[in-house]
Design a protein around this motif. Sequence first.
Motif, PDB file in Angstrom:
ATOM      1  N   GLU A 265       0.835  -1.215   0.000  1.00  0.00           N
ATOM      2  CA  GLU A 265       0.000   0.000   0.000  1.00  0.00           C
ATOM      3  C   GLU A 265       0.864   1.256   0.000  1.00  0.00           C
ATOM      4  OE1 GLU A 265      -2.730  -0.526   3.245  1.00  0.00           O
ATOM      5  OE2 GLU A 265      -3.983  -1.930   2.094  1.00  0.00           O
ATOM      6  N   GLU A 266       1.917   1.219   0.799  1.00  0.00           N
ATOM      7  CA  GLU A 266       2.806   2.372   0.877  1.00  0.00           C
ATOM      8  C   GLU A 266       3.544   2.580  -0.457  1.00  0.00           C
ATOM      9  OE1 GLU A 266       6.009   4.030   4.249  1.00  0.00           O
ATOM     10  OE2 GLU A 266       5.059   2.079   4.497  1.00  0.00           O
ATOM     11  N   LEU A 267       4.005   1.468  -1.048  1.00  0.00           N
ATOM     12  CA  LEU A 267       4.753   1.580  -2.308  1.00  0.00           C
ATOM     13  C   LEU A 267       3.859   2.051  -3.453  1.00  0.00           C
ATOM     14  CD1 LEU A 267       7.006  -1.615  -2.077  1.00  0.00           C
ATOM     15  CD2 LEU A 267       7.536   0.748  -1.380  1.00  0.00           C
ATOM     16  N   ALA A 268       2.610   1.641  -3.436  1.00  0.00           N
ATOM     17  CA  ALA A 268       1.688   2.068  -4.495  1.00  0.00           C
ATOM     18  C   ALA A 268       1.497   3.587  -4.446  1.00  0.00           C
ATOM     19  CB  ALA A 268       0.352   1.340  -4.357  1.00  0.00           C
ATOM     20  N   VAL A 269       1.432   4.149  -3.240  1.00  0.00           N
ATOM     21  CA  VAL A 269       1.327   5.606  -3.106  1.00  0.00           C
ATOM     22  C   VAL A 269       2.602   6.271  -3.632  1.00  0.00           C
ATOM     23  CG1 VAL A 269       1.186   7.523  -1.457  1.00  0.00           C
ATOM     24  CG2 VAL A 269      -0.294   5.506  -1.171  1.00  0.00           C
ATOM     25  N   ILE A 270       3.738   5.742  -3.206  1.00  0.00           N
ATOM     26  CA  ILE A 270       5.017   6.345  -3.616  1.00  0.00           C
ATOM     27  C   ILE A 270       5.170   6.314  -5.139  1.00  0.00           C
ATOM     28  CG2 ILE A 270       7.535   6.020  -3.537  1.00  0.00           C
ATOM     29  CD1 ILE A 270       7.137   5.018  -0.606  1.00  0.00           C
ATOM     30  N   CYS A 271       4.755   5.209  -5.748  1.00  0.00           N
ATOM     31  CA  CYS A 271       4.926   5.042  -7.203  1.00  0.00           C
ATOM     32  C   CYS A 271       3.716   5.537  -7.989  1.00  0.00           C
ATOM     33  CB  CYS A 271       5.162   3.576  -7.550  1.00  0.00           C
ATOM     34  SG  CYS A 271       6.724   2.971  -6.942  1.00  0.00           S
ATOM     35  N   ASP A 272       2.673   5.937  -7.286  1.00  0.00           N
ATOM     36  CA  ASP A 272       1.456   6.381  -7.946  1.00  0.00           C
ATOM     37  C   ASP A 272       0.941   5.319  -8.915  1.00  0.00           C
ATOM     38  OD1 ASP A 272      -0.597   8.082  -8.534  1.00  0.00           O
ATOM     39  OD2 ASP A 272       0.525   9.252 -10.020  1.00  0.00           O
ATOM     40  N   CYS A 273       0.848   4.091  -8.413  1.00  0.00           N
ATOM     41  CA  CYS A 273       0.333   2.990  -9.237  1.00  0.00           C
ATOM     42  C   CYS A 273      -0.586   2.126  -8.381  1.00  0.00           C
ATOM     43  CB  CYS A 273       1.481   2.145  -9.809  1.00  0.00           C
ATOM     44  SG  CYS A 273       2.371   1.175  -8.584  1.00  0.00           S
ATOM     45  N   GLY A 274      -1.262   1.176  -8.985  1.00  0.00           N
ATOM     46  CA  GLY A 274      -2.132   0.279  -8.246  1.00  0.00           C
ATOM     47  C   GLY A 274      -1.330  -0.721  -7.424  1.00  0.00           C
ATOM     48  N   THR A 275      -1.932  -1.199  -6.308  1.00  0.00           N
ATOM     49  CA  THR A 275      -1.210  -2.171  -5.480  1.00  0.00           C
ATOM     50  C   THR A 275      -0.946  -3.463  -6.256  1.00  0.00           C
ATOM     51  OG1 THR A 275      -3.317  -2.955  -4.579  1.00  0.00           O
ATOM     52  CG2 THR A 275      -2.107  -1.335  -3.262  1.00  0.00           C
ATOM     53  N   ASP A 276      -1.796  -3.773  -7.227  1.00  0.00           N
ATOM     54  CA  ASP A 276      -1.600  -5.041  -7.940  1.00  0.00           C
ATOM     55  C   ASP A 276      -0.515  -4.961  -9.009  1.00  0.00           C
ATOM     56  OD1 ASP A 276      -3.046  -3.360  -9.470  1.00  0.00           O
ATOM     57  OD2 ASP A 276      -4.497  -4.843 -10.152  1.00  0.00           O
ATOM     58  N   ASN A 277       0.134  -3.798  -9.133  1.00  0.00           N
ATOM     59  CA  ASN A 277       1.303  -3.725 -10.018  1.00  0.00           C
ATOM     60  C   ASN A 277       2.560  -4.235  -9.334  1.00  0.00           C
ATOM     61  OD1 ASN A 277      -0.248  -2.631 -11.960  1.00  0.00           O
ATOM     62  ND2 ASN A 277       0.575  -0.553 -11.824  1.00  0.00           N
TER      63      ASN A 277
END
Lengths: 111, 111, 111
Positions: A23-35
């Motif tokens: 969840e944290e990485l998806a915010v940082i990368c501005d992508c979906g969690t399933d990426n």
Amino acid sequence: MPHIVVRGIKPEQMCTISTPLVEELAVICDCGTDNCTIDCLHTTSVFDGKIVDTYPFIEVAWFERGLETRDRFAKAVAKQVRSLGIKEVEIAFKTYREDSYYLNGERCFDK
Amino acid sequence: MPHIVVRGIKPEQMCTISTPLVEELAVICDCGTDNCTIDCLHTTSVFDGKIVDTYPFIEVAWFERGLETRDRFAKAVAKQVRSLGIKEVEIAFKTYREDSYYLNGERCFDK
Amino acid sequence: MPHIVVRGIKPEQMCTISTPLVEELAVICDCGTDNCTIDCLHTTSVFDGKIVDTYPFIEVAWFERGLETRDRFAKAVAKQVRSLGIKEVEIAFKTYREDSYYLNGERCFDK
């Protein structure tokens, strides 16, 4: 992408941090969690004539996103890994070229 | 660093050469022996419709150290591996960028 | 070279496509079939607090051969993998530098 490829940390340990981490990485990368994928490699390590525990190491394979994003990403990963009681972890980023990445045989990016 | 990532050579075999190998590499790289890790990946290889032995291959992940050091490093690894009775081994070097390498979430190099 | 390094597809599955795949790739790369290796990495993947199937991913390690060859190579790999009933597969190419590749301790290319 990003792919988080893990050595020296047990899948069961990565499980317990996987939800908040992704969840944290998806915010940082501005992508979906399933990426985000987390793959633990099975390894056996040796040192000084003996089988030893594998040193905790994470290779992040992704497209270049710049220094600031990378710094935040590394901090997030390290914080979560160290919350497991692991004292030291090294993280290296490796970049794929966008024109060398394919989904189902088709180039993902036409640049 | 350097990380020695091994396919197709058994951990028990790498054990028997690990001490002299790491000592030699530490001299070549001018670093401590404990900077060197040897991780054997668990793999299953296939060829021509069958499961086959994995071809002996070593990927060295490190920071760029130039041609002369690389040549000496490769020679040292190959000499030790071949002392195991392994006739052929390929070695490839992959470099991490210093600004993309982190210890405990902090960049190791500020360049 | 090329090395086909597989995550998330079973060796038994790769077996069944290995012969036609390698024959096709040898034509595309204009090399012998025995230059091609297929190594399946043993992995355990996690997502959302659970152990999950590893996402089908293939990393091709080779020397740069240009966009057209890469496109044909990716298409051939994806076609064969999808013939197994696997719906999605991602493929990334990583290049080794020719001056960083060694056979038995000797540089393969003197450029």
